[in-house]
Every structure is written in C-alpha cells, then in structure tokens.
Design an enzyme around this catalytic site. Structure first.
Site, mmCIF file in Angstrom:
data_model
loop_
_atom_site.group_PDB
_atom_site.id
_atom_site.type_symbol
_atom_site.label_atom_id
_atom_site.label_comp_id
_atom_site.label_asym_id
_atom_site.label_seq_id
_atom_site.Cartn_x
_atom_site.Cartn_y
_atom_site.Cartn_z
ATOM 1 N N LYS A 1 0.734 -1.064 0.404
ATOM 2 C CA LYS A 1 0.081 -0.403 0.100
ATOM 3 C C LYS A 1 1.024 1.583 0.065
ATOM 4 C CE LYS A 1 -1.509 2.491 4.040
ATOM 5 N NZ LYS A 1 -1.653 3.573 4.201
ATOM 6 N N ASN A 2 2.097 1.322 0.880
ATOM 7 C CA ASN A 2 2.832 2.260 1.060
ATOM 8 C C ASN A 2 3.806 3.013 -0.310
ATOM 9 O OD1 ASN A 2 1.182 2.831 3.354
ATOM 10 N ND2 ASN A 2 2.571 2.540 4.744
ATOM 11 N N ARG B 1 -4.482 9.810 3.486
ATOM 12 C CA ARG B 1 -3.137 10.916 3.665
ATOM 13 C C ARG B 1 -2.077 10.729 2.506
ATOM 14 N NH1 ARG B 1 -2.341 13.929 7.423
ATOM 15 N NH2 ARG B 1 0.244 14.362 7.767
ATOM 16 N N CYS C 1 -5.405 8.031 8.587
ATOM 17 C CA CYS C 1 -5.449 7.485 9.841
ATOM 18 C C CYS C 1 -4.971 8.233 11.071
ATOM 19 C CB CYS C 1 -4.799 6.307 10.530
ATOM 20 S SG CYS C 1 -5.248 4.831 9.575
ATOM 21 N N ARG D 1 -0.323 14.940 12.934
ATOM 22 C CA ARG D 1 0.373 14.878 11.533
ATOM 23 C C ARG D 1 1.010 15.700 10.998
ATOM 24 N NH1 ARG D 1 -1.980 9.197 9.348
ATOM 25 N NH2 ARG D 1 0.438 8.784 8.144
ATOM 26 N N PRO D 2 1.802 16.454 11.352
ATOM 27 C CA PRO D 2 2.361 17.600 10.428
ATOM 28 C C PRO D 2 2.877 17.528 9.073
ATOM 29 C CG PRO D 2 3.446 17.355 12.406
ATOM 30 C CD PRO D 2 2.422 16.273 12.109
ATOM 31 N N ILE D 3 2.868 18.631 8.266
ATOM 32 C CA ILE D 3 3.532 18.814 7.064
ATOM 33 C C ILE D 3 4.521 19.457 6.733
ATOM 34 C CG2 ILE D 3 2.111 17.009 5.673
ATOM 35 C CD1 ILE D 3 1.020 19.216 3.935
ATOM 36 N N ASP D 4 5.122 19.797 8.102
ATOM 37 C CA ASP D 4 6.042 20.976 7.737
ATOM 38 C C ASP D 4 7.761 20.730 7.173
ATOM 39 O OD1 ASP D 4 6.056 19.021 10.251
ATOM 40 O OD2 ASP D 4 7.105 20.635 11.335
ATOM 41 N N ASP E 1 3.809 0.453 12.221
ATOM 42 C CA ASP E 1 2.176 -0.107 11.459
ATOM 43 C C ASP E 1 2.377 -1.476 11.792
ATOM 44 O OD1 ASP E 1 2.679 2.556 10.521
ATOM 45 O OD2 ASP E 1 3.464 1.544 8.719
ATOM 46 N N ILE F 1 6.915 6.895 16.933
ATOM 47 C CA ILE F 1 6.898 7.908 15.895
ATOM 48 C C ILE F 1 5.341 8.959 15.903
ATOM 49 C CG2 ILE F 1 6.951 7.588 13.175
ATOM 50 C CD1 ILE F 1 9.349 6.122 14.309
ATOM 51 N N ARG G 1 -9.596 -0.062 3.988
ATOM 52 C CA ARG G 1 -8.437 0.891 2.827
ATOM 53 C C ARG G 1 -7.050 0.868 2.800
ATOM 54 N NH1 ARG G 1 -7.137 5.266 5.952
ATOM 55 N NH2 ARG G 1 -4.692 4.837 4.615
#
Ligand code: EPZ
Length: 417
Positions: free
Chosen positions: A22-23, A92, A116, A121-124, A304, A326, A396
């Site tokens: 998936k990832n 995501r 999820c 879950r920042p995206i900085d 995970d 994490i 998903r």
C-alpha cells in the site's frame, strides 16, 4: 454500514499471497503523472486507497486503464486543477500530488490530506523542503497553494527521516535545475521502489535506501514500468496470524530483508518459522516468551506493525512492553483488546501487556487501519464471535482480507447493514 464478523479459534493452514505494498502504491500512482508519456504500475493492490487516487488522476484529466493488478496511466493531457477536499481528504497519500504537480507544473492547489487518526501528522518538513527548492506556499482556509517560478536544486536536511517528506521532495526536485541532496532521508524499502520508478522514467536519483539521496534534475521523463514491492505490513499481519493460529500457514511474498526487525523478535519469542525463496511457513506456538519492542524508522521495528503485534503479545507468557515512538496516539486498539479480555495498560506511549490472557469475542471498533488489523487478529484467536465495525479503515489497506483468511480456514464474513 459494513462490518466484519469473525468466528474465532479456527486453525489456519494453506497459503496467503501478499499483495503489492500500500505505502508504495499510494506514492507510485501520483508519481506516474511526472512522466510526459504513459507509465504502467504492476502488482497494484486492490484497496480503497488506490481507488481514491485514481479518482484524483481522473480529476486531473489523466487517462487510467486498469487491467487486473496493472494500472496504466497517461498524463500527457494533464489539466492542473484544484484537488478538492472531497478527493484529498480520502487518504493521507493525496499529499504526494503536492510534490508530483509541483515537479511537473510548478504549481499545485490541493486541499488538506486525510488518513488515519494516529496523532498529530504535520507536513512542515514537506513544505520547508518545497520552499528550499524555490516554491512559495500560501494556506487559504483548507487549501494549500504552492507555486514556483523556477525550481532549483538545494541541500535539504530533514529534521526527522520522514517517509512522506522524502518521497515528496524526490518528486518535487526531479525536474529542478541542478542537484538536490536530501540529508537524513527515510530509508524504507518503499522509498527505493519510488526512486526505481522515477529512474525508469529517466530521472537521475542515487542513494535511495540510504540516508543521503541525490537527485540531478532532468528535463524530460519518458514512459516507464515498475512493479510494486510486496506489502511488508500485510505480510507481518498474516505472519502474526500464523503464530497465533497457524498449522504450517504459508505466507507467500515475504522479502526477508524488509522484515528482519519482526523476524528477530519472533525468534526472541521462541516462535519458529521457515523461509524459503519468498515463502514463510509458520505454526501456532503455545509457549511464547514476552519481549520488549520499540517502534523505530527502518530498519527498526516499524510502527505500523505495533498494533497487530500487541495481539501476539497478549498470548505470551509474562509481561511484554511495546513503546510507540513515531506517533503520539496509536493506542486506539487497546480499549477494545481489553474489552476482549486482554490485560494492557498504557503508560505514556508504552503498552504494558500482561499475558497470557484468553480473548473472547465481542463488539469492537477499527479506530484506524492497523488498529483494525489488530482487531482481526484478536478475532481470529478469540473464542466466540467478534464483530468489527468502522472497517472502512481496514479495506483502505488490506486487499481481499476476507477471502484471504477464509481460504486458509478462518470463518470471516463481511456484512452490510
Ligand atoms: C508513512 O506515513 C506511512 N504512510 C505510514 O503508514 C507509516 O506509519 C509512516 O510512514 C512511518 O513509517 C504512507 O506511506 C501513506 P512520516 P508518513 O512522515 O509518511 C513526523 C499505515 O498504517 N513528521 O515518516 O505520513 C510525523 O508526525 C500508515 O500504513 C513531522 O513532524 O510518516 C511522525 O511523527 C499510517 N513533520 C513522523 O514524523 C512532517 O512534515 C514520521 O512520519 C512529516 C512527518
């Protein structure tokens, strides 16, 4: 509303084939738009996240052909329009269109990604990297507008080896002028899979799979094919099912080098398995030893696998510890495992799991994808019937989970109310 109903305590034997990761797939599909011709992605898992990404491709006027597990994408007539919230919030990985569209068109408009609920879950790091490549970023309401006159290679240091930021910055820098170096890059096998795809298109990426990735910008990306690597998290989930209920259960599609952290823990727990070529054979063990585990970036124990692993730890004789490092809220499964008879206490980000406890079926909720996988494992080992709701999370990320389990002797049903 869909539910999964499991009648537990059935022996599992036969073979489970592992799907594409998936990832990886969720990054390869957005990456495909960087090609100016067409690309084919083989071994794409049939999961709902894939469908959500295809809907975004269609919105961008890409042609998509699906033939079994092969996706062929033609983005030569791409129209760079806003990716609306109803599309972006489904998953995501919609955020990989930021890097891909920025790299291809130097302009992106996209609403917030979903995914999820496992903590902040920042995206900085993604945004900081885009800026270093020359982009400007505006956030209007729930929309990111990222724009660049030119993209210029840069030295980018990630404060943490983020999987998403590493991939997004590879995508954004692939056509930049000059050289980009990502320092402290993520080393997960999925990163190598994406870099291979991009290199097959004519990109010049070296160092993927190490903490320093170099990208020499190129002008044109041509047609290419790639195969999605096997899903190491799906494999881990079924390996754990085998340790709980297997009688020579075979998991086909295991790349040992991707799974050393799990395999060495199984050995420490006293679980025996055989691995030959890409097939792992495992049987139930009634005398598992407790262990301490801490989630880490690859090649450490992947976060995970933590929630499914908690179920295995409830069946060990003694006290085990699982520390999640994490994410700050990946404990949604604990309440429901305890309702099923487990004895798990949470102290800060550590689960203290006292075993061995007999689990019994009851009504539970899949609070997120891997919590859902944990509920499925618990249902397989529990006595009686387990009823899992909010299973959209599970669908998903797990291809044909019902069929795969029933084929090896489980009693699992999907019901729609
Ligand atoms: C990917 O998420 C996976 N998702 C996750 O899989 C997986 O748990 C995670 O990598 C770690 O392996 C996909 O590939 C779609 P990160 P990602 O950026 O890329 C912090 C599953 O169950 N961070 O490596 O979003 C972040 O908050 C899922 O399949 C920042 O602070 O993960 C987290 O604490 C869920 N700022 C840590 O870094 C940023 O800009 C790692 O996140 C980016 C990340």
């Amino acid at each position: 509303m869909k539910k999964i109903i499991i009648k537990g305590n059935k022996v599992l034997s036969g073979t489970i084939n592992i799907a594409g990761a998936k990832n990886s797939a969720v990054a390869l599909i957005p990456a495909a738009i960087l090609s100016d011709e067409f690309t084919s992605i083989y071994n794409v898992p049939n999961i709902s996240d894939k469908n959500a990404l295809i809907n975004i491709l269609k919105e961008l006027n890409c042609q998509v052909l699906e033939d079994n597990n092969i996706l062929t994408i033609n983005s030569s007539k791409l129209k760079n329009t806003l990716i609306k919230e109803e599309l972006s919030s489904k998953l995501r990985a919609s955020y990989y269109f930021m890097g891909a569209l920025l790299g291809k068109c130097k302009h992106v408009e996209i609403c917030l990604p979903g995914g999820c609920n496992i903590g902040a879950r920042p995206i900085d790091y993604h945004l900081k990297g885009f800026k270093q490549l020359g982009a400007t970023i505006k956030i209007e309401d729930n929309k990111y507008i990222i724009d660049a006159k030119v993209l210029k290679g840069a030295n980018i240091y990630l404060d943490f080896p983020s999987v998403g930021a590493t991939i997004n910055l590879m995508l954004a820098s692939i056509k930049a002028t000059g050289k980009t170096i990502i320092y402290n890059a993520a080393k997960e096998p999925e990163i190598v899979n994406i870099a291979t795809f991009l290199n097959n298109m004519g990109a010049k990426i070296t160092g993927a799979g190490t903490s320093e990735i170099t990208i020499e910008g190129v002008d044109y990306l041509h047609k290419a094919i790639v195969e999605v690597i096997p899903d190491r998290i799906e494999a881990a989930t079924y390996i754990m099912a085998g340790a709980l209920m297997g009688d020579n259960l075979k998991i086909n599609g295991v790349i040992k080098e991707h799974m050393e952290s799990l395999l060495s823990k199984l050995t420490e727990m006293g679980i025996e398995y055989n691995i030959k070529d890409f097939e792992l054979t495992i049987s139930k063990n009634d005398n598992m030893k407790p262990v301490s585990i801490k989630s880490q970036v690859f090649p450490g124990f992947v976060t995970d696998m933590g929630q499914p692993m908690s179920v295995l730890l409830t069946q060990c004789n003694g006290v085990s510890f699982f520390e999640e490092t994490i994410y700050d809220n990946r404990m949604g499964h604990v309440k429901y495992l305890n309702n099923m008879g487990a004895d798990i206490k949470v102290k800060e980000n550590t689960e203290i799991i006292c075993g061995k406890t007999n689990l019994h079926g009851c009504k539970v909720i899949a609070t997120d994808l891997r919590a859902g996988a944990a509920m499925v494992l618990a249902g397989l080992v529990a006595s009686g019937t387990t009823e899992i709701s909010q299973i959209e999370h599970i669908l998903r990320g797990y291809e044909n989970i019902i069929e795969k389990l029933n084929n090896v002797g489980a009693d699992v049903k999907l019901v729609e109310e």
